[in-house]
Design a protein around this motif. Structure first.
Motif, PDB file in Angstrom:
ATOM      1  N   ALA A 185     -42.363 -17.831  17.643  1.00 34.02           N
ATOM      2  CA  ALA A 185     -43.070 -17.429  16.460  1.00 34.02           C
ATOM      3  C   ALA A 185     -42.379 -17.125  15.204  1.00 34.02           C
ATOM      4  CB  ALA A 185     -43.663 -16.278  17.000  1.00 34.02           C
ATOM      5  N   LEU A 186     -41.848 -18.396  14.845  1.00 32.56           N
ATOM      6  CA  LEU A 186     -40.870 -18.617  13.859  1.00 32.56           C
ATOM      7  C   LEU A 186     -41.268 -18.627  12.239  1.00 32.56           C
ATOM      8  CD1 LEU A 186     -38.951 -21.106  15.715  1.00 32.56           C
ATOM      9  CD2 LEU A 186     -38.511 -18.511  15.765  1.00 32.56           C
ATOM     10  N   HIS A 187     -41.020 -17.389  11.635  1.00 34.99           N
ATOM     11  CA  HIS A 187     -41.632 -17.318  10.202  1.00 34.99           C
ATOM     12  C   HIS A 187     -43.159 -17.668  10.110  1.00 34.99           C
ATOM     13  CE1 HIS A 187     -37.444 -17.073   8.943  1.00 34.99           C
ATOM     14  NE2 HIS A 187     -37.952 -16.671   7.867  1.00 34.99           N
ATOM     15  N   MET A 188     -43.888 -16.985  11.007  1.00 34.72           N
ATOM     16  CA  MET A 188     -45.254 -16.996  10.877  1.00 34.72           C
ATOM     17  C   MET A 188     -46.067 -15.995  11.228  1.00 34.72           C
ATOM     18  SD  MET A 188     -46.328 -16.871  14.380  1.00 34.72           S
ATOM     19  CE  MET A 188     -47.790 -17.531  14.208  1.00 34.72           C
ATOM     20  N   LEU A 189     -45.552 -14.913  11.929  1.00 38.05           N
ATOM     21  CA  LEU A 189     -46.509 -13.618  12.233  1.00 38.05           C
ATOM     22  C   LEU A 189     -47.113 -12.794  11.120  1.00 38.05           C
ATOM     23  CD1 LEU A 189     -44.620 -12.393  15.486  1.00 38.05           C
ATOM     24  CD2 LEU A 189     -47.063 -12.888  15.376  1.00 38.05           C
ATOM     25  N   TYR A 190     -46.233 -13.029   9.917  1.00 41.99           N
ATOM     26  CA  TYR A 190     -46.806 -12.498   8.642  1.00 41.99           C
ATOM     27  C   TYR A 190     -48.236 -13.191   7.974  1.00 41.99           C
ATOM     28  CZ  TYR A 190     -43.346 -15.742   7.110  1.00 41.99           C
ATOM     29  OH  TYR A 190     -42.686 -17.019   6.779  1.00 41.99           O
ATOM     30  N   ILE A 208     -39.209 -15.447  20.713  1.00 39.27           N
ATOM     31  CA  ILE A 208     -38.345 -15.548  19.779  1.00 39.27           C
ATOM     32  C   ILE A 208     -39.110 -15.465  18.323  1.00 39.27           C
ATOM     33  CG2 ILE A 208     -36.324 -16.842  18.548  1.00 39.27           C
ATOM     34  CD1 ILE A 208     -35.700 -18.045  21.510  1.00 39.27           C
ATOM     35  N   ALA A 209     -38.875 -14.476  17.647  1.00 43.66           N
ATOM     36  CA  ALA A 209     -39.717 -14.642  16.381  1.00 43.66           C
ATOM     37  C   ALA A 209     -38.548 -14.415  15.250  1.00 43.66           C
ATOM     38  CB  ALA A 209     -40.408 -13.212  16.267  1.00 43.66           C
TER      39      ALA A 209
END
Length: 272
Positions: free
Chosen positions: A120-125, A148-149
């Motif tokens: 979840a790379l640069h996307m949970l925001y 991995i975030a």
């Protein structure tokens, strides 16, 4: 990093804006990524993810995979893994190595305990309900799996925030203009552990500090212009502000020899 208004936060998580404008294709994301070519030290982010997945086998789901930078690296370096790229935008998936699927991170089309690793790379925001989405990511994770975030710090690229506010103020004829929209502020490096601890007990953070030094304003302007999908939430004429920022940045380079940007991003490795 700026602090968004409620309206800006809502726009950052608006599915229609994300799928049809911000990530309708890979251009804007690539513009934001490209500025890191001038960062020192350099970080091989896909390589770091490969390293963190050293003990992982089976299925890796890249949620919000964007233009597929991490998907491609995993296919190359770990061909034995079953890598699935997923994004809410069909357009940005066009050139991503298959298999891919269009789906929402808040309702994953996977069974419980069916995935060995989730990225979840640069996307949970970008999701409207961060806590619920983290629980959804954990739902599909197998026992012993890893999530991995990644995100940026509240202090990341503050010089660009200052540049934008000055340029916006010049356009509006006031001392300081409205702050620019921040993508990371809802799930920043400082806020992320609190969200993730609602599900995960084992969280390890790898901070990635650096400095970007530019002698040409073009990468700065490309980066600022890549936020055009949220132009209506800026409170200032967007194109005019980008143009004025180019002039201010060029002046700073002429006076100081370069324009320096302080960066701080990070990766969070989470296990149940």
């Amino acid at each position: 990093m700026t602090s968004n208004t409620e309206q800006q936060d809502a726009a950052v998580a608006d599915k229609a804006i994300l799928a049809n404008h911000a990530y309708a294709d890979g251009r804007h994301l690539a513009a934001r990524q490209s500025i890191y070519r001038w960062q020192q030290p350099q970080y091989d982010l896909p390589g770091i993810v490969v390293e963190e997945l050293a003990g992982t086998s089976g299925i890796v789901l890249d949620v919000g995979c964007g233009n597929g930078k991490f998907v491609s690296r995993l296919h190359r370096d770990r061909p034995e893994l079953q890598v699935v790229g997923m994004d809410i935008s069909a357009g940005i998936l066009a050139d991503v190595e298959k298999p891919v699927l269009v789906a929402d991170a808040q309702a994953l089309p996977f069974a419980d305990n069916s995935v060995d690793a989730v990225l979840a790379l640069h996307m949970l925001y970008h999701v409207s309900d961060i806590e619920a989405t983290i629980k959804e990511l954990a739902r599909v994770l197998c026992p012993g799996g890893v999530i991995i975030a990644s995100t940026n710090s509240d202090t990341d690229k503050r010089e660009l925030d200052q540049l934008w506010s000055r340029a916006a103020g010049d356009v509006l004829g006031i001392a300081e203009g409205p702050a620019r929209v921040s993508l990371s502020s809802r799930f920043s490096l400082e806020k992320a552990p609190g969200y993730l601890r609602t599900v995960f007990e084992d969280i390890r953070v790898r901070e990635l500090p650096g400095t970007i030094e530019l002698t040409d304003p073009a990468p700065i302007i490309a980066h600022l212009a890549s936020y055009g999908a949220w132009a209506d939430e800026c409170g200032v004429p967007f194109r005019e502000t980008v143009s004025r920022a180019a002039e201010v940045a060029a002046g700073a380079i002429a006076s100081n020899g370069s324009f320096k940007i302080t960066c701080l991003g990070g990766i969070l490795i989470c296990r149940l």
